[in-house]
Motif scaffolding. Sequence first.
Motif, PDB file in Angstrom:
ATOM      1  N   TYR A 132      39.285 105.304  61.249  1.00 36.67           N
ATOM      2  CA  TYR A 132      40.862 105.973  60.544  1.00 36.67           C
ATOM      3  C   TYR A 132      40.615 107.258  60.098  1.00 36.67           C
ATOM      4  N   PHE A 133      41.801 107.859  59.888  1.00 39.78           N
ATOM      5  CA  PHE A 133      41.600 109.302  59.468  1.00 39.78           C
ATOM      6  C   PHE A 133      41.319 109.602  57.948  1.00 39.78           C
ATOM      7  N   GLU A 134      41.920 108.894  57.140  1.00 40.55           N
ATOM      8  CA  GLU A 134      42.068 109.236  55.541  1.00 40.55           C
ATOM      9  C   GLU A 134      42.307 107.815  54.766  1.00 40.55           C
ATOM     10  N   ASP A 156      48.072 102.550  67.094  1.00 38.31           N
ATOM     11  CA  ASP A 156      47.944 101.343  67.801  1.00 38.31           C
ATOM     12  C   ASP A 156      47.001 100.561  66.959  1.00 38.31           C
ATOM     13  N   GLN A 157      46.718 100.762  65.550  1.00 42.29           N
ATOM     14  CA  GLN A 157      45.769  99.993  64.652  1.00 42.29           C
ATOM     15  C   GLN A 157      46.316  99.073  63.680  1.00 42.29           C
ATOM     16  N   HIS A 158      45.537  98.063  63.318  1.00 41.18           N
ATOM     17  CA  HIS A 158      46.125  97.075  62.214  1.00 41.18           C
ATOM     18  C   HIS A 158      45.040  97.127  61.328  1.00 41.18           C
ATOM     19  N   PRO A 159      44.928  98.068  60.328  1.00 42.84           N
ATOM     20  CA  PRO A 159      43.559  98.483  59.537  1.00 42.84           C
ATOM     21  C   PRO A 159      43.666  97.429  58.439  1.00 42.84           C
ATOM     22  N   ILE A 160      44.586  96.656  57.808  1.00 44.07           N
ATOM     23  CA  ILE A 160      44.355  96.035  56.524  1.00 44.07           C
ATOM     24  C   ILE A 160      44.221  94.575  56.981  1.00 44.07           C
ATOM     25  N   GLY A 196      38.310  92.972  52.109  1.00 45.76           N
ATOM     26  CA  GLY A 196      38.655  93.224  50.662  1.00 45.76           C
ATOM     27  C   GLY A 196      39.860  92.895  50.358  1.00 45.76           C
ATOM     28  N   LEU A 197      40.828  92.620  51.206  1.00 42.09           N
ATOM     29  CA  LEU A 197      42.216  92.260  51.323  1.00 42.09           C
ATOM     30  C   LEU A 197      41.910  91.072  50.211  1.00 42.09           C
ATOM     31  N   GLU A 198      41.420  89.907  50.324  1.00 39.99           N
ATOM     32  CA  GLU A 198      41.467  88.794  49.313  1.00 39.99           C
ATOM     33  C   GLU A 198      41.107  89.143  48.050  1.00 39.99           C
ATOM     34  N   ALA A 199      40.414  90.296  47.664  1.00 44.83           N
ATOM     35  CA  ALA A 199      40.080  90.489  46.277  1.00 44.83           C
ATOM     36  C   ALA A 199      41.426  91.307  45.759  1.00 44.83           C
ATOM     37  N   LEU A 200      41.874  92.000  46.402  1.00 49.30           N
ATOM     38  CA  LEU A 200      43.149  92.777  46.070  1.00 49.30           C
ATOM     39  C   LEU A 200      44.373  91.702  45.860  1.00 49.30           C
ATOM     40  N   ALA A 201      44.607  90.613  46.802  1.00 48.06           N
ATOM     41  CA  ALA A 201      45.668  89.902  46.810  1.00 48.06           C
ATOM     42  C   ALA A 201      45.417  88.992  45.732  1.00 48.06           C
ATOM     43  N   GLU A 202      44.113  88.532  45.241  1.00 47.82           N
ATOM     44  CA  GLU A 202      44.161  87.415  44.534  1.00 47.82           C
ATOM     45  C   GLU A 202      43.763  88.052  42.978  1.00 47.82           C
ATOM     46  N   THR A 203      43.241  89.236  42.798  1.00 45.20           N
ATOM     47  CA  THR A 203      42.703  89.503  41.363  1.00 45.20           C
ATOM     48  C   THR A 203      43.521  91.105  41.292  1.00 45.20           C
ATOM     49  N   GLY A 204      43.960  91.924  42.191  1.00 48.30           N
ATOM     50  CA  GLY A 204      44.500  93.171  42.106  1.00 48.30           C
ATOM     51  C   GLY A 204      43.487  94.224  42.019  1.00 48.30           C
ATOM     52  N   ASN A 205      42.175  93.731  42.605  1.00 52.50           N
ATOM     53  CA  ASN A 205      41.145  94.546  42.467  1.00 52.50           C
ATOM     54  C   ASN A 205      41.174  95.522  44.085  1.00 52.50           C
ATOM     55  N   ALA A 206      41.602  96.551  44.021  1.00 54.67           N
ATOM     56  CA  ALA A 206      41.771  97.514  45.203  1.00 54.67           C
ATOM     57  C   ALA A 206      40.460  98.052  45.583  1.00 54.67           C
ATOM     58  N   GLY A 207      39.315  98.179  44.739  1.00 55.53           N
ATOM     59  CA  GLY A 207      38.201  98.930  44.909  1.00 55.53           C
ATOM     60  C   GLY A 207      37.560  98.384  46.430  1.00 55.53           C
ATOM     61  N   PRO A 208      37.297  97.046  46.450  1.00 57.57           N
ATOM     62  CA  PRO A 208      36.492  96.749  47.697  1.00 57.57           C
ATOM     63  C   PRO A 208      37.312  97.046  49.035  1.00 57.57           C
ATOM     64  N   LEU A 209      38.315  96.971  49.302  1.00 57.96           N
ATOM     65  CA  LEU A 209      39.424  97.060  50.304  1.00 57.96           C
ATOM     66  C   LEU A 209      39.291  98.711  50.567  1.00 57.96           C
ATOM     67  N   GLY A 210      39.719  99.542  49.480  1.00 56.36           N
ATOM     68  CA  GLY A 210      39.538 100.881  49.581  1.00 56.36           C
ATOM     69  C   GLY A 210      38.328 101.461  49.865  1.00 56.36           C
ATOM     70  N   GLU A 211      37.201 100.857  49.409  1.00 60.67           N
ATOM     71  CA  GLU A 211      35.981 101.545  49.685  1.00 60.67           C
ATOM     72  C   GLU A 211      35.766 101.238  51.142  1.00 60.67           C
ATOM     73  N   HIS A 226      34.973 104.222  56.738  1.00 60.29           N
ATOM     74  CA  HIS A 226      35.150 103.981  57.985  1.00 60.29           C
ATOM     75  C   HIS A 226      36.376 105.323  58.448  1.00 60.29           C
ATOM     76  N   SER A 227      36.548 105.753  57.455  1.00 58.07           N
ATOM     77  CA  SER A 227      37.278 107.036  57.706  1.00 58.07           C
ATOM     78  C   SER A 227      36.919 108.477  57.940  1.00 58.07           C
ATOM     79  N   GLY A 228      37.398 109.253  58.608  1.00 58.35           N
ATOM     80  CA  GLY A 228      36.740 110.512  58.476  1.00 58.35           C
ATOM     81  C   GLY A 228      37.438 111.386  59.929  1.00 58.35           C
ATOM     82  N   TYR A 229      36.972 112.784  59.914  1.00 62.46           N
ATOM     83  CA  TYR A 229      37.325 113.552  61.011  1.00 62.46           C
ATOM     84  C   TYR A 229      36.659 113.307  62.044  1.00 62.46           C
TER      85      TYR A 229
END
Length: 411
Positions: free
Chosen positions: A57-59, A200-204, A215-230, A235-238
């Motif tokens: 991914y890009f950013e 053409d990507q489906h990243p989440i 990490g989506l499970e932690a976000l959707a169940e507890t609101g913790n965006a950290g694992p998914l964001g990390e 996997h993002s960069g130039y």
Amino acid sequence: MKALKFTMVAALAVFLFTSCEKDEMMEPETKSGMLPDVVPAKMYTITVENVSVPYHYFEAGAEFGVTGGDAAPPAHPGETITVHFHAGPSHKLSFASMYGASNDWFYAPGDDGIELFPGGTALEGDITSMIYLWDAGTEVDGSTTDEVESNPVGMVSTTEENIQVLLEYNGESMFTLTINVLPGSATPLSPTAWVVHSMDQHPIFMNGELDYGMGLEALAETGNAGPLGEYLEMHSGYVSPVAPVLWAVHAKDEMPIFTNNTADRGEGLELLAETGNPGDLAASLIGMGYHAGAYAVPDGKNSAGPLFPGDTYTFSIDAQPNQYLSIASMLGNSNDIFFAFGDSGIKLNFGNDAQDITDEIMLWDAGTEVNEYPGTKSMDEDEGGVVRLLDDGFMYPDVDKIIKVTIRKSK
């Protein structure tokens, strides 16, 4: 801005594929121009490799900040979450934020994200209609005992009155995403994980498929965006392709391709630096009597193209003793940036063992097109500047994190 094109012009195709003396299937040569037949020439083999990390991914990241109210997550009615990010015409945006009053529901766009430059124009305004309520399928809805389920991610509803989502284009490839939790909302909103990605990507997540386990499970169940964001950020960069390589053999004091702090000569460097096509410059140099050419076929492939991470070009050149070598190759994911030695090249005095000369390579700005945030390329604005070492204020990976160049004497 001109599209990144690597198809060689007809003239270059002649130079690429008709002048080699060896079996072209074994080693497609690119020699052109004549060498003085006074001292036997030496052959050098050059290998150019794209050593970039192949990021997906890009950013990406996670936003925990909240404005309004007590300014602490989650965002309650009347409060706002704001995300700033960079993107270009080839990018989409995906994000996810927990619907607080649920077991495993979350807000997000469609699984393939939101196109940010539809029709070539930056998307702006109220995009709430593009955001849906989803069920992660990881916890039984309505359960008070955290009862696990293993269902595919699916849409709950296409309309909601709890949030308003706005998108603003700030210029210079930067956007601002604003998520307002409306007064009277039935739920708070968790911190947000977000990612800028390719078309053409489906990243989440993918509609109708099980949660990826990233990490989506932690976000959707507890609101913790950290694992998914990390995970997304890791996997993002130039990432940039490396364009076909222009080369020229010349005398010590000659500067065949460019002169530092001097405007482009109009001999083909602009085309190389903006589109990746070295055809015009190769033809110009040969017309001026240089032993020069271009190489464009990645090793193991049968057709011309750029180098993607892990790909290499391997080609050979002839040179007399004490001659110099200059090369040029576009940094593909840029406006007019190219790889090269200094303007007078490097002396060809290498032995039979391969020598890494990457530290002789620098990033140069052709001065023909205004630079943008690396990797976005959303405009085509003439610069009218001079060729110079890259110093535009943006952050780029070090040269040796993108390209590796080795050389050895072949005979």
